[in-house]
Motif scaffolding. Structure first.
Motif, PDB file in Angstrom:
ATOM      1  N   ALA A  55      47.936  39.390  49.018  1.00 24.50           N
ATOM      2  CA  ALA A  55      47.811  38.230  48.148  1.00 24.50           C
ATOM      3  C   ALA A  55      47.303  38.623  46.768  1.00 24.50           C
ATOM      4  CB  ALA A  55      46.882  37.192  48.789  1.00 24.50           C
ATOM      5  N   ASP A  56      46.343  39.549  46.700  1.00 24.40           N
ATOM      6  CA  ASP A  56      45.839  40.008  45.405  1.00 24.40           C
ATOM      7  C   ASP A  56      46.939  40.680  44.592  1.00 24.40           C
ATOM      8  OD1 ASP A  56      43.362  39.027  45.923  1.00 24.40           O
ATOM      9  OD2 ASP A  56      42.428  40.962  46.403  1.00 24.40           O
ATOM     10  N   ILE A  59      51.010  40.488  40.188  1.00 26.08           N
ATOM     11  CA  ILE A  59      52.397  40.564  39.719  1.00 26.08           C
ATOM     12  C   ILE A  59      52.804  39.254  39.051  1.00 26.08           C
ATOM     13  CG2 ILE A  59      54.795  40.820  40.465  1.00 26.08           C
ATOM     14  CD1 ILE A  59      53.767  42.687  42.678  1.00 26.08           C
ATOM     15  N   ASP A  60      52.387  38.124  39.627  1.00 21.51           N
ATOM     16  CA  ASP A  60      52.701  36.831  39.009  1.00 21.51           C
ATOM     17  C   ASP A  60      52.068  36.717  37.622  1.00 21.51           C
ATOM     18  OD1 ASP A  60      54.230  35.929  41.126  1.00 21.51           O
ATOM     19  OD2 ASP A  60      52.525  35.023  42.182  1.00 21.51           O
ATOM     20  N   HIS A  61      50.817  37.144  37.482  1.00 21.89           N
ATOM     21  CA  HIS A  61      50.175  37.112  36.166  1.00 21.89           C
ATOM     22  C   HIS A  61      50.905  38.027  35.187  1.00 21.89           C
ATOM     23  CE1 HIS A  61      46.715  34.511  36.599  1.00 21.89           C
ATOM     24  NE2 HIS A  61      46.377  35.091  37.747  1.00 21.89           N
ATOM     25  N   TYR A  62      51.299  39.198  35.640  1.00 19.27           N
ATOM     26  CA  TYR A  62      51.988  40.152  34.768  1.00 19.27           C
ATOM     27  C   TYR A  62      53.330  39.596  34.295  1.00 19.27           C
ATOM     28  CZ  TYR A  62      54.192  44.531  33.257  1.00 19.27           C
ATOM     29  OH  TYR A  62      54.832  45.504  32.539  1.00 19.27           O
ATOM     30  N   ILE A 107      43.835  46.658  36.121  1.00 18.40           N
ATOM     31  CA  ILE A 107      43.626  45.916  34.876  1.00 18.40           C
ATOM     32  C   ILE A 107      43.906  44.435  35.097  1.00 18.40           C
ATOM     33  CG2 ILE A 107      44.412  45.674  32.499  1.00 18.40           C
ATOM     34  CD1 ILE A 107      42.720  48.138  33.008  1.00 18.40           C
ATOM     35  N   ALA A 108      44.861  44.125  35.972  1.00 21.06           N
ATOM     36  CA  ALA A 108      45.145  42.715  36.273  1.00 21.06           C
ATOM     37  C   ALA A 108      43.951  42.055  36.953  1.00 21.06           C
ATOM     38  CB  ALA A 108      46.390  42.611  37.156  1.00 21.06           C
ATOM     39  N   ASP A 109      43.217  42.801  37.772  1.00 19.95           N
ATOM     40  CA  ASP A 109      42.056  42.218  38.453  1.00 19.95           C
ATOM     41  C   ASP A 109      40.980  41.777  37.472  1.00 19.95           C
ATOM     42  OD1 ASP A 109      43.226  42.622  40.923  1.00 19.95           O
ATOM     43  OD2 ASP A 109      42.311  44.597  41.192  1.00 19.95           O
TER      44      ASP A 109
END
Length: 714
Positions: A29-30, A35-38, A352-354
């Motif tokens: 899920a994380d 990926i959705d945010h990116y 970096i997305a986290d």
């Protein structure tokens, strides 16, 4: 006899407790959320009629970091170096490092591989790349027309080829055969020579071209034991697995014996696969050709006591369903891992997305509300009475009319004032940008896109850029361990796979590389510099070093090798590949021949020496002539004096005789006149000699100047 069922049970038990297993939905899920945010997906749609804009901070931050990392590790230069084991290993270690960099960066699409590998790590925590010896067998069908027998023989030479069909026919362009002739020996008619034949053939060519290949594995298809103590799989990882969907034809081309009815295995569709799927890219339906049927092939490395000797060895297993296609005991897991922010004592780190996903959500909310406020300010809500035409009121356009049934319009229409807070929303976005910059180190000055940067102090901009570069350098240094692991894996594959010696061009020279003479090495060092986004500063520092070396080399504290190293680093900092094109290693340079004298200067010096010698001879001759003239003049003077003395004596003896005395006086006058005339003649003779010598000297100098001009012209 080893028990295959026991091996399968061991794999199933390790899979259940591994990162990325089917039951581990939190990590999946994380990764799917990152990926959705990116990709900038709208994961929280607003009500209809409200702003649906989505902030792209995750994408922007990742894309700001990627160019600096690619410049460090994929700029065309050598990536790693091999320290020599001993003093006799320096040349071998240097050649091994050059060949290793050649295999990874030239024989593989290194820039594309590293770009994908680093992007996976920055977005989805951990990223994996595998190095393997590709021995895939390829089958090609080739067709050739109008081949002569000699040409057909060359096609069939030194190749694993099978002639599947052929057709022979006479050459239509050949001259007609000659008429039959009689054999004079036997008296019989000889057969006419046959027309030359041509061939149309179809060949089935089978090639096996082993090579070292590198592939980036999707993180969502990897499973890692939770007991792995760090991101490096080489440090006591008891279980690692990744799977691919391959056709039966692909498995057979890799050398596996696969039946047509082998079970397909579980067809997994993870949350990460769904997040990456933008255009319904999952294949559906079964192919009509059995060889193109897809199965889930699992590549597994697990520590297991296969031979039941009480010690668990690392086993490599290829599994499809419950069928083991291949098993062997290996020394290491040939997979390297990258993670941007490692967590101590854990394999899975942070991306970096986290650290930017929450900022992206907050900025999305602020941006949406600010835009909604701007929309309401431009199109405010209005309270109206029943005397207003609602159809006119619902249409908002410049210059539009609103009909009112009697009364004053201001009494029938009342705008509902909405506070204008759009500027405050923009200030909120600026604040969240500063939070993101503090977390990631990537600021607007580091990327060089701020239009107001000229209004800031140069010292402040340099300091901000340096701080941002340090954050990216930190990520690069963490990445370096994974890249060193990858090169170590490639080195071991070359060493152990019977790689044949070959002649390749390394550092601008053709050399023969024989991996059979290599040593087993464990020390791999990154040879690139970590100067993320600050190439100009590095160039300035190298220029200062070169200036200092010019003075240092005079007092013996710098060598030509030191200057060569500085020039190589300067060339790399200027983004030029292959520095050996510009500079020559002093240890390999040919000794310089002594400088040859200039032919023109030699000829001029020779003519000048000849002229000086000639002038000296002429001066000596002139001096001799003058000395002879002086000697003759002196003799004349002595003779005249003797005569004068004699005449004086006679005059004393005959002083009584007046007539005789007058005669003597007249003789003296005549003698004096004769002496003066002789002196005048001698002076004139001297002047003629000097003029002649001067004329000869001038002529000689003209000849010398003309010869020098002719030599310079050639």
């Amino acid at each position: 006899m080893p028990d295959i069922d026991r091996l399968l049970a061991s794999i199933n038990a390790a899979e259940e407790t591994a990162y990325g297993s089917d039951g581990d939905s939190e990590l999946a899920a994380d990764r799917a959320l990152a990926i959705d945010h990116y990709l900038g997906r709208n994961m929280d749609p607003a009500p209809e009629g409200r702003s649906q804009v989505v902030d792209r901070s995750v994408f922007e931050t990742v894309q700001w970091i990627i160019p600096s990392l690619c410049r460090i590790f994929a700029n065309g230069d050598d990536v790693v170096s091999l320290p020599p084991i001993g003093p006799d290993d320096e040349v071998a270690a240097k050649q091994e490092a050059q060949y290793l960099n050649f295999i990874v960066t030239q024989k593989n699409p290194w820039f594309d591989l590293f770009h994908i590998w680093a992007t996976d790590a920055l977005v989805t925590k951990n990223a994996y790349a595998i190095a393997y010896r590709d021995q895939r067998r390829s089958v090609q069908i080739e067709r050739y027309e109008r081949q002569t027998p000699e040409g057909l023989a060359l096609l069939l030479q030194d190749r694993d080829v099978e002639v599947t069909s052929q057709r022979a026919y006479p050459d239509p362009d050949a001259p007609p055969p000659a008429a039959p002739q009689m054999d004079p020996a036997t008296g019989q008619m000889m057969a006419a020579p046959a027309a030359p034949l041509l061939y149309d053939v179809e060949l089935r060519l089978t090639e096996t071209t082993p090579r070292i290949s590198i592939k980036v594995i999707p993180p969502e298809r990897c499973k890692v034991s939770q007991s792995t103590p760090s991101q490096r799989l080489s440090e006591d990882c008891p279980y690692f697995e990744y799977y691919e969907y391959k056709t039966l034809s692909d498995l057979r081309a890799e050398g596996f014996e696969v039946d047509d009815d082998i079970p397909t295995g579980d067809d997994l569709e993870t949350e990460e696969d769904t997040a990456r799927d933008q255009f319904n890219e999952q294949p559906e339906g079964a192919p009509s050709d059995p060889a193109m049927r897809r199965v889930r092939a699992r590549c597994i490395w697990i520590k297991h006591d296969y031979d039941e000797d009480g010690i668990a060895e690392l086993q490599y297993v290829v599994r499809v369903g419950n069928s083991i296609l291949h098993r062997e005991e290996v020394s290491r897991i040939p997979v390297a891992c990258l993670v941007p922010i490692p967590l101590p004592h854990r394999h899975v780190g942070l991306s970096i997305a986290d650290i930017t996903a929450d900022i992206s959500r907050i900025k999305t909310a602020i941006l949406r509300q600010g835009l909604d406020n701007l929309y309401l300010a431009n199109n405010p809500r209005t309270a109206v009475t029943d005397k207003v035409n609602l159809d006119d009121m619902l249409v908002s356009r410049p210059g539009g009319l609103v009909r009112v049934d009697g009364g004053f319009p201001a009494n029938e229409i009342m705008p509902l004032v909405t506070p204008f807070v759009f500027p405050q929303a923009m200030e909120g976005l600026e604040y969240m940008d500063s939070v993101r910059e503090n977390r990631t180190g990537t600021n607007r000055y580091f990327t060089g896109i701020d239009q107001n940067a000229l209004n800031k102090t140069a010292t402040g901009i340099q300091q901000l850029s340096s701080m941002a570069a340090q954050r990216v350098e930190q990520i690069a240094r963490v990445f370096a361990s994974g890249i060193e692991d990858l090169f170590s894996i490639v080195h071991e594959l070359i060493l152990k796979s019977g790689h044949k010696n070959e002649v390749v061009q390394l550092a601008g020279k053709w050399v023969e590389v024989d991996p059979a003479t290599w040593r087993k090495r464990t020390d791999f060092r990154i040879s690139v510099g970590f100067a993320a986004g600050n190439k100009d500063a590095m160039i300035n520092k190298l220029m200062l070093i070169l200036q200092a070396q010019r003075e240092a080399i005079q007092i013996g504290v710098a060598t030509p090798q030191n200057v060569y190293a500085a020039l190589v680093e300067l060339t790399k900092a200027a983004d030029f590949s292959a520095p050996e094109r510009f500079w020559t290693d002093p240890t390999q340079a040919q000794p310089r021949p002594p400088p040859q004298p200039d032919v023109t200067v030699m000829a001029a010096e020779q003519l000048r020496a000849q002229s000086l010698l000639k002038k000296a001879e002429m001066d000596n001759q002139t001096k001799l002539q003058i000395a002879a003239a002086d000697e003759q003049t002196e003799r004349l003077k002595v003779g005249a004096q003797v005569q004068a003395d004699e005449r004086k004596a006679v005059s004393h003896m005959h002083s009584s005789r007046m007539e005789h005395g007058q005669a003597i006086e007249m003789r003296q006058i005549d003698a004096g006149m004769a002496q003066g005339q002789h002196n005048s003649e001698m002076e004139a003779f001297k002047r003629e000699i000097l003029q002649a010598n001067q004329k000869q000297t001038e002529q000689l100098m003209q000849v010398i100047q003309q010869a020098i001009q002719e030599l310079r012209g050639t």
